[in-house]
Design an enzyme around this catalytic site. Structure first.
Site, PDB file in Angstrom:
ATOM      1  CB  ILE A 151      -0.957   0.008   1.218  1.00 51.08           C
ATOM      2  CG1 ILE A 151      -1.793  -1.272   1.244  1.00 51.08           C
ATOM      3  CG2 ILE A 151      -1.876   1.227   1.154  1.00 51.08           C
ATOM      4  CD1 ILE A 151      -2.568  -1.546  -0.022  1.00 51.08           C
ATOM      5  CB  CYS A 152       3.879   2.196   1.921  1.00 48.17           C
ATOM      6  SG  CYS A 152       3.228   1.926   3.591  1.00 48.17           S
ATOM      7  CB  THR A 153       4.826   0.484  -3.124  1.00 54.60           C
ATOM      8  OG1 THR A 153       5.796  -0.124  -2.255  1.00 54.60           O
ATOM      9  CG2 THR A 153       5.418   0.643  -4.506  1.00 54.60           C
TER      10      THR A 153
END
Length: 225
Positions: A52-54
């Protein structure tokens, strides 16, 4: 390692954003000096090299020109090291087709994360290999006076909406400039709302046409520059 200059205090809308010195992927910064006379979006993510952070940082990177056009700087943060951030940026650009340029703060000690209350107190799985809590998905919009104008916190499982962050920047800049407020789902170009403290007579003098739905709910259109 980041060196915090102030003790942590409860943050509220209108609070002065706490200052700090930190190491970032673009070199060391003093946060207040970094803000300068700009708006800033400071946002944290739980961990590098995670799905998700990517996607999130790639989306922020793609939208950075829109933020920059509004005088807004972006700066990220997580508890990872500088080396981790720099390696991960390669993945972000590869996966999302972005060209990430904004700085990402390395905060392995969590000093800045505690200062801004970005620590995950709820999800016991959101920890590093040492069992230390990772950061949540926090967003702070800070104005040129270094006042916090928006605070958002998301759980680790839920990705953010970058368009919403940009929309709030537009709304805040519009209300500051024109002395109005913005209704639900407002977007630039939509009608704005006249604050109750402004009389209809004064509003007509300032804005021209006023559409009154209720004495307390009055709309007007802003003239384009």
């Amino acid at each position: 390692m980041a060196q915090v200059q102030e003790q942590r205090a409860p943050l509220r809308l209108g609070s002065i954003a706490p200052n700090f010195d930190a190491e970032t992927t673009n070199g060391p910064i003093n946060f207040h000096e970094f803000i300068g006379n700009n708006w800033v979006v400071l946002f944290s993510h739980p961990d590098d090299f995670t799905p998700i952070c990517t996607t999130e940082l790639g989306a922020f990177a793609k939208l950075e020109p829109e933020f920059a056009a509004r005088g807004v700087k972006l700066i990220g943060l997580s508890a990872n090291s500088l080396d981790s951030h720099k390696e991960w940026i390669k993945d972000i650009d590869e996966v999302t087709g972005s060209n990430l340029k904004f700085p990402i703060i390395a905060d392995p000690s969590r000093k800045i994360a505690y200062l801004y209350d970005m620590i995950d107190y709820d999800d016991t799985t959101n920890v590093d290999q040492k069992g230390m809590a990772l950061t949540i998905r926090s967003v702070f919009i800070i104005d040129p006076n270094k006042k916090i104008r928006l605070i958002l916190s998301y759980p680790a499982s839920t990705g953010r909406n970058t368009a919403e962050v940009l929309r709030v920047v537009d709304a805040l800049q519009t209300t500051d400039k024109n002395g109005v407020t913005t209704p639900i789902n407002w977007l630039p170009g939509d009608d704005v709302v006249i604050p109750p403290v402004v009389s209809t007579e004064d509003a007509k003098k300032k804005f021209g046409e006023v559409r009154e739905v209720k004495p307390y709910l009055r709309y007007t259109s802003l003239k384009k520059d």
